[in-house]
Scaffold this motif. Structure first.
Motif, PDB file in Angstrom:
ATOM      1  N   VAL A   1       6.593  75.973  -2.359  1.00 20.21           N
ATOM      2  CA  VAL A   1       4.942  75.548  -2.214  1.00 20.21           C
ATOM      3  C   VAL A   1       4.053  75.696  -2.494  1.00 20.21           C
ATOM      4  CG1 VAL A   1       4.166  74.319   0.116  1.00 20.21           C
ATOM      5  CG2 VAL A   1       6.160  75.223   0.217  1.00 20.21           C
TER       6      VAL A   1
ATOM      7  N   VAL B   1      -1.344  71.900  -0.968  1.00 20.37           N
ATOM      8  CA  VAL B   1      -0.787  72.996  -0.236  1.00 20.37           C
ATOM      9  C   VAL B   1       0.024  71.596   1.081  1.00 20.37           C
ATOM     10  CG1 VAL B   1      -0.006  74.403   0.622  1.00 20.37           C
ATOM     11  CG2 VAL B   1      -0.874  74.518  -1.546  1.00 20.37           C
ATOM     12  N   ARG B   2      -0.631  70.814   1.499  1.00 25.88           N
ATOM     13  CA  ARG B   2      -0.717  69.934   2.703  1.00 25.88           C
ATOM     14  C   ARG B   2       0.617  69.079   1.537  1.00 25.88           C
ATOM     15  NH1 ARG B   2      -2.288  66.558   5.965  1.00 25.88           N
ATOM     16  NH2 ARG B   2      -4.622  66.093   4.268  1.00 25.88           N
TER      17      ARG B   2
ATOM     18  N   VAL C   1       1.776  69.164  -0.538  1.00 21.67           N
ATOM     19  CA  VAL C   1       3.132  69.263  -1.241  1.00 21.67           C
ATOM     20  C   VAL C   1       4.161  69.544   0.116  1.00 21.67           C
ATOM     21  CG1 VAL C   1       4.300  71.245  -2.366  1.00 21.67           C
ATOM     22  CG2 VAL C   1       2.515  70.145  -3.721  1.00 21.67           C
ATOM     23  N   ALA C   2       3.736  70.203   0.723  1.00 25.53           N
ATOM     24  CA  ALA C   2       4.267  70.409   1.782  1.00 25.53           C
ATOM     25  C   ALA C   2       5.342  69.281   2.505  1.00 25.53           C
ATOM     26  CB  ALA C   2       4.029  71.672   2.785  1.00 25.53           C
TER      27      ALA C   2
ATOM     28  N   LEU D   1       7.319  67.379   0.538  1.00 24.44           N
ATOM     29  CA  LEU D   1       9.099  67.432   0.149  1.00 24.44           C
ATOM     30  C   LEU D   1       9.333  67.327   1.498  1.00 24.44           C
ATOM     31  CD1 LEU D   1       8.940  72.032  -0.574  1.00 24.44           C
ATOM     32  CD2 LEU D   1       9.553  69.879  -2.026  1.00 24.44           C
TER      33      LEU D   1
END
Lengths: 366, 246
Positions: A45, A57-58, A60-61, A64
């Protein structure tokens, strides 16, 4: 186990208190594997988020999460189209390739070390990398497409293992004969690589050849990732079920045969699987050294030499390691640092530290 | 139980190491193979194990024999339990992992040689004597009842030699067929029911009490050897005295 000396030196208590140790042993391996799996997921991540074009990062999560079939609606599209493109099409295949290739090389290293009864063997020793390099260099020099490059590199690697097999069969097929055949065939293909490099067009194909040989994932896309996923899957399908038998491969040939292990056939099965994985890895990324040597050692320090736990540990550790290295390679400078150089630059001192801090353990009997 | 008929072996272009060996390794008895270095003791063992194809003759066995090689530490840091577990290789199918049952058998085998407390220790860090007993446990763990030991006492101190010999005697009493090669006539005298003497020109097989005498041993080792009966614990025991000055 030697990591917890208090446990192993304590005299065993007789009686009902003795819940046999294997449960504990397995849970120790399981704990390490769980931690490493979580570490890998976190690194994936993070590495998808890092880069010139920054994605949270959020986000990306969530991207995904949304790409998992059936979960698309759960996440509230809190990201831009370019975020999604960067994550799914640019960094996605690169991150996936790094994890797969790192795992491949680490598992190949551990398996080859067992097959040759020598913890200092690396996957390059059989010359498979040289064969795959020659296939790749030839393709670049002749201006072939990237699909042809990958096929040609894969074919080069497979050609080497077939030659090594044929050579060593003529001379008894013992472990030493196999290594020597590998060294001979590998040297021959290295020479071919040199000649192809020398003959290549210095303005057009030579720079590509040099960069490709030093290892890079810059051109990784989903098709090449699919290819390396396929070779990895085939290789792991052989090695993972055989992982307990790898313990038996580390014995002297006669000792193993007396235990009912058809050692020559088993060794070739393992070597063919590792050769396929290494050839697949080189075809996509070029030559990346050190992972196959350093990661199995680090894994042994974590979980011991039992290949039942060692193989999955090496896979997770290798995937995480190459992913971090590749992310460093594309982020710390404006250009791309060759992966082969970085793995050695970081791997060599790390290996030295491992040896230094664990002298007695690593050298014992080796 | 293991039986050979007319067993003979020579390396290509070489002389016969042994020929016409009719040997029965019977259950419940200990057979000791003796002979000078290079006479073919290990080769005989390898033929019995099926690791070498004999030049002539046949080996019959009703089940595979379990082998105890001379110990080397090895380059890999396996625990004692993992080492013993390898004895289960024939019982575990190719793509499977050892199960609970196999681990229990390994523990039982370690119990048998009195080393269960070392289960979690690293095999290469054990003493030579302990390693030899671990390899014996690995052979027992296989579940087969014919044991072939290659000079098991070669590198052991007196106390460990004693431990090993006692265990071999107990195993024979439990119905195991035990065959070991040895350089110690004393061990054979204490332990063996049957002796195999590998002379230069023939192999003599017979009752250990008859064969372990001064004449045979002197010829075998090309060194004067005398045997002496001493009384011990209500019985008698043969002591073997080599005369090194000759």
């Amino acid at each position: 186990m030697t990591l917890s000396p208090s446990k192993s030196t304590r005299p065993r208590q007789e009686g009902p208190a003795g819940e046999p140790f294997p449960t504990m042993r397995w849970s120790r391996g399981a704990v390490v594997l769980l931690i490493l799996a979580a570490l890998l997921a976190g690194t994936v991540v993070l590495c998808l988020a890092l880069g010139r074009y920054s994605v949270g990062v959020r986000q990306v999560a969530e991207i995904l999460g949304a790409s998992i079939p059936g979960l698309g609606g759960v996440f509230a599209g809190d990201w831009s189209t370019s975020d999604e493109r960067v994550v799914q099409l640019v960094r996605g295949p690169r991150v996936a390739s790094a994890v797969l290739i790192g795992a491949c090389l680490a598992v190949s290293g551990a398996a080859m070390q067992a097959a040759f009864r020598n913890p200092l063997v690396n996957p390059q020793i059989l010359g498979v990398s040289s064969g795959a390099s020659f296939g790749g260099v030839l393709a670049i020099a002749l201006g072939w497409s990237s699909t042809l490059l990958i096929s040609s590199a894969l074919a080069g690697g497979i050609a080497v293992i077939v030659l090594v097999w044929a050579f060593s069969q003529r001379h008894g097929g013992g472990a030493l004969t196999v290594v020597l055949s590998g060294v001979i065939v590998g040297a021959f293909f290295s020479a071919l690589v040199s000649i192809a490099t020398y003959l290549a067009d210095p303005y057009d194909s030579l720079p590509s050849i040099v960069f490709w040989l030093m290892g890079s994932l810059a051109s990784a896309g989903w098709p090449s990732t699919g290819m390396v996923a396929l070779t990895t899957a085939i290789g792991l399908l052989v090695i993972v079920p055989l992982r307990w038998r790898l313990n038996l491969l580390t014995l002297q040939d006669e000792e193993a045969r007396s235990l009912g292990v058809p050692i020559a056939a088993m060794r070739w099965g393992v070597l063919a699987a590792t050769a396929l994985m290494v050839a697949g890895a080189v075809a996509v990324s070029g030559v990346i050294g050190w992972i196959g040597l350093v990661i199995p050692h680090a894994a042994r320090l974590l979980v011991g030499s039992d290949h039942r736990v060692l193989i999955p540990t090496a896979a997770l550790l290798g995937g995480t390691y190459l992913l971090i290295i590749d992310t460093l390679a594309r982020t710390i400078t404006a250009g791309e640092i060759p992966l082969g150089a970085l793995t050695a630059l970081i791997g060599a001192p790390v290996f030295f530290l491992l040896l230094h801090t664990n002298k007695t353990r690593l050298w014992s009997g080796a | 139980m293991l039986e050979t008929q007319g067993l003979g072996f020579r390396y290509r272009g070489g002389d016969w190491l042994f020929r016409g060996v009719d040997l029965t390794v019977a259950a419940g008895a200990v057979t000791c193979v003796m002979g000078p270095n290079g006479r073919g003791k290990t080769t005989l063992l390898r033929c019995l194990l099926g690791l070498l194809q004999p030049t002539e003759g046949t080996v019959h066995h009703d089940e595979p024999a379990a082998y105890v090689p001379q110990t080397t530490p090895g380059s890999f840091d396996f625990s004692v339990r993992e080492m013993v577990l390898m004895g289960r290789a024939r019982a575990i199918s190719l793509f499977s992992q050892p199960r609970r049952r196999d681990i229990d058998k390994a523990e039982e085998a370690l119990d048998r040689v009195g080393l269960r407390h070392l289960s979690d220790r690293s095999f290469p860090t054990l003493s030579g004597g302990e390693r030899q007993l671990v390899l014996l446990a690995r052979a027992l763990c296989s579940g087969y009842r014919t044991l072939l030991l290659d000079e098991p006492a070669a590198a052991l101190d007196l106390r460990n030699q004693g431990a090993l010999l006692r265990i071999c005697r107990e195993l024979a009493a439990d119905g195991y067929a035990v065959l070991m090669s040895t350089h110690h006539p004393d061990h054979a005298a204490w332990l063996a029911d049957q002796a195999v003497l590998m002379h230069a020109d023939r192999v003599v097989i017979g009752d250990a009490r008859d064969l372990l005498c001064g004449d045979q041993l002197s010829e075998l080792f090309a060194l004067p050897v005398s045997t002496h009966l001493v009384s011990e614990g209500g019985g008698t025991r043969t002591l073997v005295a080599p005369h090194y000055e000759a």
